[in-house]
Motif scaffolding. Structure first.
Motif: not given
Lengths: 245, 191
Positions: A220-245
Motif C-alpha cells: 500500500v505504501k508503494l501504491i500511495l507514493e509517487d515514484r520519480p520513475d513512473e515511466d519504468r515498469l518495475t517489479l518491487v518486493d516487500y522490502l522495496g527492492h527492485e527485482l529483474s524480470f
C-alpha cells in the motif's frame, strides 16, 4: 477526469492473506474498498465490514467473466468511478511436483486452470473497469506478482505451474503499461514474499516467513507514493527492492 | 542420420527450417517420437481475435485458447519425446520480443505474449532440471514479418545446431546453463 473526495478501490482475492490485509490498510487510508470474496470458508471480510462502513464485500471469482462484469455494474451504479484496481487473486494450491520429464505426468488441466485464474484475469479486469478508471485522475493499478516470476533469477528445478503464471502476468502488465502509462496510469508490480497462510479464523499458519500485514504495508505504501520513475515498469518486493524480470 | 522433430510444416518458417535440416543430412519428422536429437516447436499462435488492447474487449476464452496452442499442446508433444532423446538432446522453441517484459512495445496480443511469457519460465525451470543431465535448450525469435522465412530458418539452423560458448576458442566455457532468447539477427532479447 475528476479528483474525487473519497478514493475508491477494488481488491481481488481479499478473503484472506495479502488481499485482506491490503483491504484493511486501504480502509485505514480512507479508501472505499470493494473487496472481492471468493472463498466461502472465510468470513473475515464480513466481520471487517461491521467495523468499516466504507467496505463493500462483493462476490468475485476472477476466472468467471460474468462475475467481473457484475462487480463493474455494482461499482458503476453505486460510485461511478474507480481510482485503484488491485489485481491480487491467485490460486497456489494443488500438487507442486509438476515438471517436464518428471516422474508424475503434468496435470495440464491444472496448468490451464492456474493460467486462467492467475494470469488471464488481469487484462480482463482492466479491460472491463477501464471506463471507470478513466473517470479518475488517480489511475493506479497494482498487480501481485512473485519473485518466481523472474526468469533471470529462477533457480527452481520444479513446481513450474504457479511460477509460469506470474511470468506470464508480468508480460501482460507490460502490454497494459505500454498502452495506459501515456494516459497517466501508475503501475505497481509487487512481490509480496513468502507469507504465512491466513486461516479462516484469522490466525496465521506459522510456516513461511512473513506476516501478510508486513507485505500489505509495503504494497500500500508503494501504491500511495509517487515514484520519480513512473515511466519504468518495475517489479518491487516487500522490502522495496527492485527485482529483474 | 540424426532425427529432428519439427512440430508443423504448415508455416513458411517451419517449411524453410525443415529444408535447412534436410539439406544438411537430417531426417525430419512431424510427430514426436523416440530417438530425436532435436525437438523443435515452431508454434507461433497469434489468433485473429487476440488483436485487442485493453478497452477493446479482451475475451478470456481467446486468452485460454492461445495458452492451449502456445503452451499446452507443445508441452504435451515434448512429454512424448522427452525421455527418448539422444545426442545433443536439444529442445528448441520460438518466442519473440512481444513476450519480453523488458522490451515488448506491444499493446495487443495478450494471449500470445502472456502464453509465451509462461513458456519462458517453464523452459528455464526445465533447463535447470535437465541441463545437468545432458539436455540443451534454445529460444529463438524468427522475426516473423520483418525477415523472410528462409533467412530466419538459416539463422535458426545455425543457432539450433551449434554449441553456445562464452568464448568460441574455449569449449570449457560452455554457456548452455544460461537460457536466453536470441533473434534471427543474433541479438539477445532480455526477459
Amino acid at each position: 477526469m475528476t479528483e474525487h473526495s473519497i478514493r475508491t478501490a477494488l481488491v481481488t482475492g481479499a478473503d484472506r492473506g495479502l488481499g485482506y490485509e491490503m483491504t484493511v490498510r486501504l480502509l485505514d487510508e480512507g479508501f472505499r474498498v470493494y473487496a472481492g470474496k471468493f472463498n466461502d470458508e472465510y468470513s473475515l471480510l464480513d466481520r471487517l465490514a461491521e467495523e468499516y462502513p466504507e467496505l463493500r464485500p462483493v462476490q468475485l471469482n476472477v476466472s468467471v467473466y460474468e462475475e467481473i462484469v457484475n462487480v463493474e455494474k455494482i461499482i458503476r451504479e453505486e460510485c461511478g468511478y474507480l481510482d485503484l484496481l488491485v489485481s491480487n487473486a491467485a490460486f497456489m494450491g494443488g500438487p507442486q511436483n509438476d515438471q517436464v520429464g518428471g516422474d508424475v505426468p503434468i496435470d495440464f488441466d491444472l496448468m490451464r486452470f492456474s493460467f486462467n485464474t492467475n494470469t488471464a484475469p488481469a487484462p480482463v479486469l482492466v479491460d472491463v473497469f477501464l471506463p471507470l478508471l478513466l473517470k479518475s485522475d488517480y489511475r493506479r493499478l497494482h498487480f501481485t506478482s512473485s519473485e518466481i516470476s523472474s526468469v533471470r533469477l529462477m533457480k527452481r528445478t520444479g513446481s513450474m505451474r504457479y511460477a509460469m503464471t506470474k511470468s506470464a502476468l508480468n508480460v501482460g502488465v507490460r502490454l497494459m503499461f505500454n498502452e495506459l502509462r501515456p494516459l497517466g496510469f501508475r503501475f505497481r508490480l509487487f512481490q509480496p514474499g513468502w507469507m504465512k497462510r491466513m486461516m479462516p479464523d484469522g490466525t496465521l499458519d506459522p510456516r513461511a516467513r512473513l506476516d501478510p500485514k508486513q507485505s500489505a504495508e509495503m504494497a500500500v505504501k508503494l501504491i500511495l507514493e509517487d515514484r520519480p520513475d513512473e515511466d519504468r515498469l518495475t517489479l518491487v518486493d516487500y522490502l522495496g527492492h527492485e527485482l529483474s524480470f | 542420420m540424426s532425427t529432428v522433430y519439427i512440430s508443423s510444416l504448415e508455416s513458411d518458417f517451419g517449411k524453410a527450417l525443415a529444408k535447412e535440416f534436410e539439406k544438411n543430412g537430417f531426417s525430419v519428422v512431424t510427430e514426436p517420437c523416440g530417438g530425436l536429437e532435436y525437438f523443435i516447436d515452431v508454434t507461433e499462435c497469434r489468433l485473429p481475435e487476440d488483436d485487442k488492447a485493453v478497452g477493446m474487449g479482451i475475451d478470456p476464452e481467446v486468452l485460454d485458447r492461445a495458452y492451449q496452442e502456445n503452451v499446452v499442446k507443445p508441452l504435451q508433444a515434448l512429454e512424448k519425446a522427452f525421455h527418448g532423446m539422444t545426442g545433443a538432446k536439444r529442445i528448441c522453441f520460438l518466442s519473440s520480443k512481444d513476450a519480453s517484459t523488458n522490451w515488448s512495445e506491444a499493446i495487443k496480443g495478450f494471449g500470445y505474449s502472456m502464453s509465451k511469457g509462461a513458456l519462458h519460465n517453464i523452459l528455464t525451470i526445465t533447463k535447470n532440471t535437465w541441463y545437468p543431465k545432458g539436455y540443451t535448450f534454445r529460444l529463438f525469435d524468427p522475426m516473423t514479418g520483418s525477415l523472410c522465412p528462409e533467412k530466419a530458418a538459416a539463422a535458426a539452423y545455425r543457432y539450433f545446431t551449434n554449441g553456445r560458448y562464452l568464448d568460441d576458442d574455449d569449449y570449457d566455457r560452455d554457456d548452455e546453463k544460461n537460457l536466453i532468447i536470441r533473434d534471427a539477427l543474433g541479438r539477445e532479447i532480455p526477459w
